[in-house]
Write a protein that holds these residues in place. Sequence first.
Motif, short mmCIF file in Angstrom:
data_model
loop_
_atom_site.label_atom_id
_atom_site.label_comp_id
_atom_site.label_asym_id
_atom_site.label_seq_id
_atom_site.Cartn_x
_atom_site.Cartn_y
_atom_site.Cartn_z
N ARG A 162 15.86 -4.59 -85.55
CA ARG A 162 15.10 -5.85 -85.54
C ARG A 162 15.58 -6.73 -84.38
O ARG A 162 15.58 -7.94 -84.48
CB ARG A 162 15.31 -6.59 -86.86
N GLY A 163 15.96 -6.07 -83.28
CA GLY A 163 16.48 -6.81 -82.13
C GLY A 163 15.37 -7.45 -81.30
O GLY A 163 14.22 -7.57 -81.73
N ALA A 164 15.75 -7.83 -80.06
CA ALA A 164 14.81 -8.56 -79.19
C ALA A 164 13.74 -7.67 -78.59
O ALA A 164 12.76 -8.17 -78.04
CB ALA A 164 15.60 -9.25 -78.07
N GLY A 165 13.92 -6.34 -78.64
CA GLY A 165 12.94 -5.46 -78.03
C GLY A 165 13.11 -5.39 -76.52
O GLY A 165 13.97 -6.02 -75.93
N MET A 166 12.24 -4.60 -75.87
CA MET A 166 12.33 -4.38 -74.41
C MET A 166 10.98 -4.67 -73.76
O MET A 166 9.93 -4.40 -74.37
CB MET A 166 12.74 -2.93 -74.11
N ASP A 167 11.04 -5.17 -72.53
CA ASP A 167 9.79 -5.31 -71.77
C ASP A 167 9.38 -3.95 -71.23
O ASP A 167 10.10 -2.96 -71.34
CB ASP A 167 9.94 -6.33 -70.65
N ALA A 168 8.20 -3.89 -70.61
CA ALA A 168 7.64 -2.60 -70.19
C ALA A 168 8.51 -1.92 -69.16
O ALA A 168 8.71 -0.70 -69.20
CB ALA A 168 6.22 -2.82 -69.64
N ASN A 169 9.06 -2.68 -68.21
CA ASN A 169 9.88 -2.07 -67.15
C ASN A 169 11.18 -1.50 -67.72
O ASN A 169 11.60 -0.40 -67.37
CB ASN A 169 10.18 -3.10 -66.07
N THR A 170 11.84 -2.26 -68.61
CA THR A 170 13.07 -1.77 -69.22
C THR A 170 12.80 -0.54 -70.08
O THR A 170 13.55 0.43 -70.05
CB THR A 170 13.72 -2.87 -70.07
N LEU A 171 11.69 -0.56 -70.82
CA LEU A 171 11.33 0.58 -71.67
C LEU A 171 11.07 1.82 -70.82
O LEU A 171 11.47 2.94 -71.17
CB LEU A 171 10.08 0.24 -72.49
N ARG A 172 10.42 1.62 -69.67
CA ARG A 172 10.11 2.75 -68.79
C ARG A 172 11.37 3.40 -68.25
O ARG A 172 11.47 4.61 -68.09
CB ARG A 172 9.24 2.26 -67.63
N ARG A 173 12.41 2.60 -67.98
CA ARG A 173 13.63 3.14 -67.36
C ARG A 173 14.73 3.46 -68.36
O ARG A 173 15.80 3.92 -67.98
CB ARG A 173 14.16 2.13 -66.35
N ALA A 174 14.49 3.23 -69.64
CA ALA A 174 15.56 3.29 -70.63
C ALA A 174 16.24 4.65 -70.70
O ALA A 174 17.43 4.74 -70.97
CB ALA A 174 15.02 2.90 -72.01
N THR A 175 15.48 5.74 -70.47
CA THR A 175 16.07 7.07 -70.57
C THR A 175 16.52 7.62 -69.24
O THR A 175 16.86 8.79 -69.13
CB THR A 175 15.08 8.05 -71.23
N GLU A 176 16.50 6.79 -68.19
CA GLU A 176 17.04 7.24 -66.91
C GLU A 176 18.56 7.24 -66.99
O GLU A 176 19.17 6.32 -67.55
CB GLU A 176 16.60 6.31 -65.77
N PRO A 177 19.20 8.27 -66.42
CA PRO A 177 20.67 8.30 -66.47
C PRO A 177 21.28 7.14 -65.70
O PRO A 177 20.79 6.75 -64.65
CB PRO A 177 21.02 9.65 -65.82
N PHE A 178 22.34 6.55 -66.28
CA PHE A 178 23.14 5.47 -65.70
C PHE A 178 22.42 4.12 -65.71
O PHE A 178 22.93 3.16 -65.18
CB PHE A 178 23.61 5.81 -64.28
N PHE A 179 21.21 4.05 -66.28
CA PHE A 179 20.55 2.76 -66.44
C PHE A 179 20.99 2.16 -67.77
O PHE A 179 20.92 2.79 -68.82
CB PHE A 179 19.03 2.92 -66.42
N LEU A 235 8.70 -6.77 -76.65
CA LEU A 235 9.55 -7.96 -76.68
C LEU A 235 9.32 -8.74 -77.97
O LEU A 235 8.18 -9.01 -78.35
CB LEU A 235 9.27 -8.85 -75.46
N GLY A 236 10.40 -9.05 -78.65
CA GLY A 236 10.32 -9.83 -79.89
C GLY A 236 10.03 -9.03 -81.13
O GLY A 236 9.94 -9.58 -82.22
N ASP A 237 9.84 -7.70 -80.99
CA ASP A 237 9.44 -6.89 -82.14
C ASP A 237 10.36 -5.71 -82.37
O ASP A 237 9.99 -4.74 -83.00
CB ASP A 237 8.00 -6.40 -81.95
N GLY A 238 11.57 -5.76 -81.85
CA GLY A 238 12.53 -4.69 -82.09
C GLY A 238 12.18 -3.40 -81.35
O GLY A 238 11.24 -3.34 -80.56
#
Length: 930
Positions: free
Chosen positions: A732-749, A782-785
């Motif tokens: 139930r956290g702050a969630g991620m914006d589109a750019n962060t979500l897109r890069r989330a599984t990139e190594p070292f990000f 964002l805002g929806d976990g």
Amino acid sequence: MSNGIADIFPGTSEMARVMREHDWSATPLGPPAQWPEALKIPLRMLLTTRFEMWLGWGPDLHFFYNDAYIPTLGIKHPAMLGHPFREVWSEVYDEVAEQVEVVRKGESTWNKALLLLLERSGFPEETYHSFSYSPLHQADGAVGGLLCIVNEETARVIGERRLETLRQLGLSLAGVINLEGLRDAIAKTFAANQRDFPFVSLRLADDELGVGDGLFKQALSSLPAQFPEAGEIISLPVQGMWPMGEWDRPPEQAVAIAVPGVVGGSHAGHLLLALNPYRGSDQEVINIARLIAGQIGGSLANIMALQAERRRGDRVWSVSRDLMVIVDSNGVFRAVNPAWTRILGHSVDDVVGRPFSDFMHPDDLAASSDALAQALGAQELNNYENRFLATDGTYHSIQWHTTLEGGLVYAYGRDVTDRRLVEERLSVSEEQFRHLVQGVTDYAIYMLDLEGHVSSWNEGARRIKGYEPEEIIGQHFSRFYTDEDRASGEPARALETARSEGRFLAEGWRVRKNGERFRASVVIDAIRDDDGRPIGFAKITRDITEREKAQFELEVAREALFQSQKMEAIGQLTGGVAHDFNNLLMAVMSSLDLLRKRLPDDPMAQRLLNNAVEGAKRGATLTQRMLAFARRQELQVDRVDVPQLLSNMNDLVQRSIGPEWPISTHFPLKLPAVQADANQLEMALLNLIVNARDAAPSGGPIQISATCETLQSNAISDLPAGSYIRLVVKDRGAGMDANTLRRATEPFFTTKGVGKGTGLGLPMVHGMTQQIGGKFELLSKLGDGTSAVLWLPVASEPACEAVNSEPGNEPVQIRSLRIMAVDDDALVLMNTAALLEDMGHEVIDVNSGAAALDILKSRDDIDILITDQAMPNMTGVDLIVAIEKVRPSMPAIIASGYGEGVAVPGREIVRLSKPFNQMQLAEAIAEAVN
């Protein structure tokens, strides 16, 4: 205009107007008022969207299209409105006819960058389109028509193809040292792109045979009297027998362009590039031709400089006043220059073939033998001095410098009997440097005085900036800056930075002589005298305009690729890095293993050693995460009960993250087991739970749920049809914006602070799930976990339970063996041999598969083979397959950090994962020989 017609053809677009004015009663479709809603609804969508679309209706698929499709239709607009699809695109209909039939059966089709030769400009034209055909259903469910959504990719495909040709040509020419290599590089490069350039012909200015020389004779009547450096498109004689490349008809035009020579010299050659017969007028290819000619000209200049240097070397050998010798590994003179006779009196024939010890002072013999061994070990000797006997009975002190090539030591020696200091040969070095700098055409390299005035100018500077040396030497370098940068004092700031810090680095806009702006990468280095006082600056400028343009185009194209494709590319890189890192860890951990036995019983030393071992283990864990992301780690796949797995780890995890983040689980009563590696799945869940905690720093519930899903083919991208467990970890956290979500599984990000995360947790989960045949998804706003979703394949049948055996603390004791160890990494090979010898084995260490095979063919006393997998020319698997023909069933161990690609057809082999310790090595040997 009636309201009914306006409703059928809505909007103010050109095609809406044309359709409203069209006489539909004269077509088989009849008056629009009588058309079914199944046609009117998609027609309204087509006319009100900006996406390129067309649709066909009725048995003959009568053609409708919108404004965005007009450029694709070309001169066929608007005449083809309402005509059958077969007539509109008669030239390519046969290529898509099968897909049309598929749509009539109610299924959709998809094409990515399909080559179509369209006659939309009055001639067949090479085009590339990505498009899908979708059925349009009538009220009774029957297919009444076809909807096509199109994206033309002609410019992208052809642009990328040309950029790849330039890149491959540059790579091929990089190591060229002679004209034969130049011809091979050009032929190889253009053989890979016979669509843009069906043939290439190069004639060198010195009449030496170039590439495709006979084609020049065929084109002689059409060639310009003077080939321009800017390039010129010419028409090829129609009677010529021209190579057609990948097309079904010969080229009609070609670019004739001069290959630039050195500064102030004539052209180095003439280049003829045949053009695509299906492209029409294409002036952009002139720019590509200029870059190609420039690359070839630069390579020719390098070849000429190298040949001149070789001729100079031959002359130096003959006339040098210093001794020059070639010595083999036995210390025998293979060649000496005439200076030997002049300095020591011995004839050349009396020296060649004899060992150097015959001429050496007895007191220097032992030290000189050691020096030769160092030289043969690739350690260059500088100013090494010994004494040689002259024919008059005296000894001369000779100071030697050596280098190793091809197993032979090349050396030159100066007689320093009367003068011991070696004379500086700055004039030769300066001349070599001048030729080197002058021959560089891709970089502007020039000198500045302390005030910033130009004092030298190379060919690259002339080509990039457009000034001849006499125009610019003595002028201030600020004239290359834009008016805005000069007004802001940027030139003075650059010199001051270089003066105070030693170097200035920047990228920015610069101005050529003709006023054109270009993007430049600039380096300014301060030059100082022996006392450290600045005496000037060296400036290097590179034109990166095309690079940045190409990079931008590639970025745009890359964004269009699927996320899985991007992750696959990064995974290959990560796997390669992890493989190399594993080799480094192998050397570190095995050295520490051996060092532990040799350290004194000192608590501090043991503590430091333990710290080093722990650090190496952390590095090994890091490589395992990287290999997991790259899907190359070794997995122990078995049936895993997910609820039981979570139950076993729940208390530990809850205590680890704290009570502020209560974990709840929601599973169906009968949840089937999954096919997975239990340890890797547990690590993945732990990563996801910790991430969920970090996403809600103030606390909040973490929910873990699972459902059983049966997927049809293509229901979810990259997942085959079958049964899966959909396991979800939601926070139930702050969630991620589109750019962060897109890069989330990139190594070292990582979005965590410095030192709080490696950025490999989610990539590890991504790699692990793909390796077992599943998939990992992140769903967040964002805002929806955030919901982390693992698709895990359902296990088909119960597997046999393996008998667990706890490893001992000491290596397995086995008899002494004669072992061949093979590894192309010198550090790994040395440490593997040390571990084996420490266990009492006799080791034969070899650095390549081919060398190992030769030894095994000649010896039958080797008990077991331990080989690396990833080696050049011959992998470990290749070596074992080859050995099987010589020594069938010989015990063999493959050591590799990868978990795939190490199976040997027809036989069982022992796997040893890198990095390994002595105990693991001993257990592998015991398994292999028992």
